[in-house]
Design a protein around this motif. Structure first.
Motif, PDB file in Angstrom:
ATOM      1  N   LYS A  65     -41.656   6.056  41.589  1.00  0.00           N
ATOM      2  CA  LYS A  65     -42.882   6.774  41.232  1.00  0.00           C
ATOM      3  C   LYS A  65     -42.969   8.114  41.960  1.00  0.00           C
ATOM      4  CE  LYS A  65     -45.423   2.546  40.069  1.00  0.00           C
ATOM      5  NZ  LYS A  65     -45.505   2.787  38.631  1.00  0.00           N
ATOM      6  N   LEU A  66     -42.569   8.124  43.229  1.00  0.00           N
ATOM      7  CA  LEU A  66     -42.609   9.370  43.999  1.00  0.00           C
ATOM      8  C   LEU A  66     -41.640  10.407  43.446  1.00  0.00           C
ATOM      9  CD1 LEU A  66     -42.864   7.990  47.661  1.00  0.00           C
ATOM     10  CD2 LEU A  66     -44.636   9.195  46.374  1.00  0.00           C
ATOM     11  N   ILE A  67     -40.477   9.936  42.973  1.00  0.00           N
ATOM     12  CA  ILE A  67     -39.481  10.858  42.416  1.00  0.00           C
ATOM     13  C   ILE A  67     -39.994  11.470  41.109  1.00  0.00           C
ATOM     14  CG2 ILE A  67     -37.187  10.972  41.360  1.00  0.00           C
ATOM     15  CD1 ILE A  67     -36.294   8.860  43.438  1.00  0.00           C
ATOM     16  N   ALA A  68     -40.644  10.640  40.281  1.00  0.00           N
ATOM     17  CA  ALA A  68     -41.114  11.109  38.972  1.00  0.00           C
ATOM     18  C   ALA A  68     -42.377  11.960  39.067  1.00  0.00           C
ATOM     19  CB  ALA A  68     -41.373   9.903  38.068  1.00  0.00           C
ATOM     20  N   PHE A  69     -43.125  11.800  40.131  1.00  0.00           N
ATOM     21  CA  PHE A  69     -44.447  12.423  40.263  1.00  0.00           C
ATOM     22  C   PHE A  69     -44.418  13.955  40.126  1.00  0.00           C
ATOM     23  CE2 PHE A  69     -48.261  13.657  42.754  1.00  0.00           C
ATOM     24  CZ  PHE A  69     -49.217  12.946  42.024  1.00  0.00           C
ATOM     25  N   PRO A  70     -43.634  14.680  40.933  1.00  0.00           N
ATOM     26  CA  PRO A  70     -43.655  16.151  40.839  1.00  0.00           C
ATOM     27  C   PRO A  70     -43.139  16.672  39.506  1.00  0.00           C
ATOM     28  CG  PRO A  70     -41.901  15.428  42.320  1.00  0.00           C
ATOM     29  CD  PRO A  70     -42.730  14.225  42.020  1.00  0.00           C
ATOM     30  N   GLY A  71     -42.208  15.948  38.893  1.00  0.00           N
ATOM     31  CA  GLY A  71     -41.671  16.390  37.605  1.00  0.00           C
ATOM     32  C   GLY A  71     -42.731  16.401  36.530  1.00  0.00           C
ATOM     33  N   ARG A  72     -43.572  15.385  36.489  1.00  0.00           N
ATOM     34  CA  ARG A  72     -44.628  15.359  35.468  1.00  0.00           C
ATOM     35  C   ARG A  72     -45.675  16.429  35.755  1.00  0.00           C
ATOM     36  NH1 ARG A  72     -49.575  12.619  33.710  1.00  0.00           N
ATOM     37  NH2 ARG A  72     -49.471  12.609  31.428  1.00  0.00           N
ATOM     38  N   ILE A  73     -45.977  16.673  37.020  1.00  0.00           N
ATOM     39  CA  ILE A  73     -46.937  17.735  37.354  1.00  0.00           C
ATOM     40  C   ILE A  73     -46.428  19.093  36.867  1.00  0.00           C
ATOM     41  CG2 ILE A  73     -47.956  19.051  39.265  1.00  0.00           C
ATOM     42  CD1 ILE A  73     -48.317  16.412  40.740  1.00  0.00           C
ATOM     43  N   LEU A  74     -45.149  19.357  37.052  1.00  0.00           N
ATOM     44  CA  LEU A  74     -44.565  20.623  36.576  1.00  0.00           C
ATOM     45  C   LEU A  74     -44.657  20.724  35.055  1.00  0.00           C
ATOM     46  CD1 LEU A  74     -41.423  20.902  38.882  1.00  0.00           C
ATOM     47  CD2 LEU A  74     -43.494  22.319  38.973  1.00  0.00           C
ATOM     48  N   ASP A  75     -44.405  19.606  34.368  1.00  0.00           N
ATOM     49  CA  ASP A  75     -44.485  19.603  32.907  1.00  0.00           C
ATOM     50  C   ASP A  75     -45.926  19.799  32.432  1.00  0.00           C
ATOM     51  OD1 ASP A  75     -41.758  19.232  32.684  1.00  0.00           O
ATOM     52  OD2 ASP A  75     -41.891  17.051  32.472  1.00  0.00           O
ATOM     53  N   LEU A  76     -46.879  19.183  33.140  1.00  0.00           N
ATOM     54  CA  LEU A  76     -48.287  19.377  32.798  1.00  0.00           C
ATOM     55  C   LEU A  76     -48.701  20.833  33.000  1.00  0.00           C
ATOM     56  CD1 LEU A  76     -49.803  16.130  34.380  1.00  0.00           C
ATOM     57  CD2 LEU A  76     -49.824  16.695  31.936  1.00  0.00           C
ATOM     58  N   ARG A  77     -48.274  21.426  34.097  1.00  0.00           N
ATOM     59  CA  ARG A  77     -48.583  22.845  34.372  1.00  0.00           C
ATOM     60  C   ARG A  77     -48.062  23.735  33.246  1.00  0.00           C
ATOM     61  NH1 ARG A  77     -49.576  25.759  38.685  1.00  0.00           N
ATOM     62  NH2 ARG A  77     -47.840  27.133  38.103  1.00  0.00           N
ATOM     63  N   LYS A  78     -46.838  23.480  32.836  1.00  0.00           N
ATOM     64  CA  LYS A  78     -46.215  24.284  31.788  1.00  0.00           C
ATOM     65  C   LYS A  78     -47.020  24.202  30.486  1.00  0.00           C
ATOM     66  CE  LYS A  78     -41.824  23.905  31.891  1.00  0.00           C
ATOM     67  NZ  LYS A  78     -40.440  23.366  31.719  1.00  0.00           N
ATOM     68  N   PHE A  79     -47.481  22.983  30.166  1.00  0.00           N
ATOM     69  CA  PHE A  79     -48.233  22.785  28.930  1.00  0.00           C
ATOM     70  C   PHE A  79     -49.628  23.407  29.002  1.00  0.00           C
ATOM     71  CE2 PHE A  79     -51.318  20.089  26.609  1.00  0.00           C
ATOM     72  CZ  PHE A  79     -50.886  20.323  25.302  1.00  0.00           C
ATOM     73  N   LEU A  80     -50.250  23.362  30.166  1.00  0.00           N
ATOM     74  CA  LEU A  80     -51.659  23.744  30.296  1.00  0.00           C
ATOM     75  C   LEU A  80     -51.909  25.193  30.703  1.00  0.00           C
ATOM     76  CD1 LEU A  80     -52.784  20.551  32.242  1.00  0.00           C
ATOM     77  CD2 LEU A  80     -53.540  21.127  29.926  1.00  0.00           C
ATOM     78  N   LYS A  81     -50.892  25.872  31.197  1.00  0.00           N
ATOM     79  CA  LYS A  81     -51.137  27.147  31.884  1.00  0.00           C
ATOM     80  C   LYS A  81     -51.795  28.208  30.998  1.00  0.00           C
ATOM     81  CE  LYS A  81     -46.440  29.011  31.284  1.00  0.00           C
ATOM     82  NZ  LYS A  81     -45.265  29.531  32.010  1.00  0.00           N
ATOM     83  N   ASN A  82     -51.580  28.153  29.696  1.00  0.00           N
ATOM     84  CA  ASN A  82     -52.191  29.143  28.803  1.00  0.00           C
ATOM     85  C   ASN A  82     -53.302  28.547  27.934  1.00  0.00           C
ATOM     86  OD1 ASN A  82     -50.449  31.262  29.641  1.00  0.00           O
ATOM     87  ND2 ASN A  82     -48.825  30.435  28.332  1.00  0.00           N
ATOM     88  N   LYS A  83     -53.779  27.361  28.312  1.00  0.00           N
ATOM     89  CA  LYS A  83     -54.774  26.674  27.492  1.00  0.00           C
ATOM     90  C   LYS A  83     -56.213  27.050  27.847  1.00  0.00           C
ATOM     91  CE  LYS A  83     -52.147  23.910  24.919  1.00  0.00           C
ATOM     92  NZ  LYS A  83     -50.836  24.512  25.176  1.00  0.00           N
TER      93      LYS A  83
END
Length: 340
Positions: A65-83
């Protein structure tokens, strides 16, 4: 206003449903993201909502879970940054407060599980922490929650979204004959769950000789296990059942933890918890109120006795559901007050 909601597990779909409907009716736009875990994607599709799948369920181990955690945050940032999001709201999404803070978005975080380690970063980065009054404030503070951020709501989480449905369910139960026992197995992939796995096999087998038994599994792997194990004499639905179907057709509910057990209990439906790990404060509250029976080693004969002599708890639940209405409005006004 544009509000971001992140779903990481199935209970959050029901939790946010009435809020999403009302906020949409008020003219607000909801941006939804979802982690593909358990039955979450299926439930969101059933609602017909527009959402973006970002990430999937990970193995139970803390390291995974710790390994996957930052990767999903980066993906969420990418999706949301221009929303152009005005506010982020999440129920037990540990990703949401950190992602929101990194994008300078205000966030509301709520959870009713004091054993979840993800509370620690979530409490730190959330702007508002929304907690049930039945969860120990001392435990929340020990995980780093600030008193200044905390808003406590009356009752428990399940009341927030069930108070509207309760009268209809009560009416339908009075009209229909309940003839099925529903069983919800353990949350095998949850970080906080330290109990046994597949411990319900004997109970299911014995009960299926006298009742119609429906096993409500938590994902494909669990569904495959129970389908192979019991073949034709136990029902294992391929898709998540409509909540109203379960609530109106349920003679008794046996749950190995999770929101569905509390949902049935606060509706006054005869409910047994067979949870194999340390109980949550909200579960202890329902047990003390007489709405939930805790029997982690219950036998099939004890279940039979329970279904034969149990009293109707529908009237007992009214007070908790009324608190749910108050809590719902408190959360709604908190959301509207945080948007600009």
């Amino acid at each position: 206003m544009r509000i971001w909601i992140d779903f990481i597990n199935t209970p959050q779909v029901s939790f946010f449903e009435p809020l999403i409907e009302e906020l949409n009716a008020l003219g607000h736009e909801i941006v939804m993201t979802c982690r593909d875990s358990s039955n979450t994607v299926q439930l969101l599709n059933q609602k017909g909502w527009d959402f973006q799948v970002i990430g999937s369920g990970v193995k139970k181990s803390l390291l995974s879970k710790l390994i996957a955690f930052p990767g999903r945050i980066l993906d969420l940032r990418k999706f949301l940054k221009n929303k152009k999001i005005d506010l982020a709201v999440g129920q037990s999404s540990f990703y949401l407060p950190l992602t929101a803070r990194s994008l300078k978005i205000r966030s509301i975080y709520t959870n009713d599980n004091e054993h979840a380690l993800g509370n620690i970063p979530s409490f730190l980065f959330a702007d508002t922490i929304f907690l049930p009054s039945e969860l120990s404030l001392k435990k929340a503070l020990s995980q780093g929650a600030s008193k200044k951020k905390i808003t406590q709501y009356p009752g428990i989480k399940e009341g927030i979204y069930l108070w509207k449905k309760a009268l209809n369910i009560k009416s339908l139960r009075e009209k229909n004959k309940q003839n099925k026992i529903y069983i919800r197995p353990e949350p095998v992939s949850a970080q906080y769950y330290k109990g046994k796995e597949n411990f319900l096999d004997k109970l299911i087998s014995e009960l299926s000789s006298q009742y119609q038994v429906v096993v409500l599994t938590r994902g494909t792997e669990q569904a495959n296990y129970y389908t192979r194990k019991f073949q034709n004499n136990v029902t294992v639905p391929e898709k998540p059942l409509d909540f109203l179907t379960v609530a109106t057709d349920c003679l008794a509910f046996i749950g190995a933890g999770g929101s569905m057990t509390r949902e049935m209990a606060i509706l006054g439906i005869p409910t047994i918890s067979v949870y194999q790990a340390e109980l949550l404060d909200v579960d202890r509250f329902l047990i003390n109120e007489g709405l939930l029976v805790f029997a982690p080693r219950i036998t099939s004969q004890e279940v039979i006795d329970f279904t034969n002599k149990t009293e109707n708890n529908l009237n007992k639940s009214e007070k908790i559901l009324e608190k749910g209405k108050t809590a719902y409005n408190l959360l709604k006004y908190s959301i509207l007050g945080n948007t600009k």
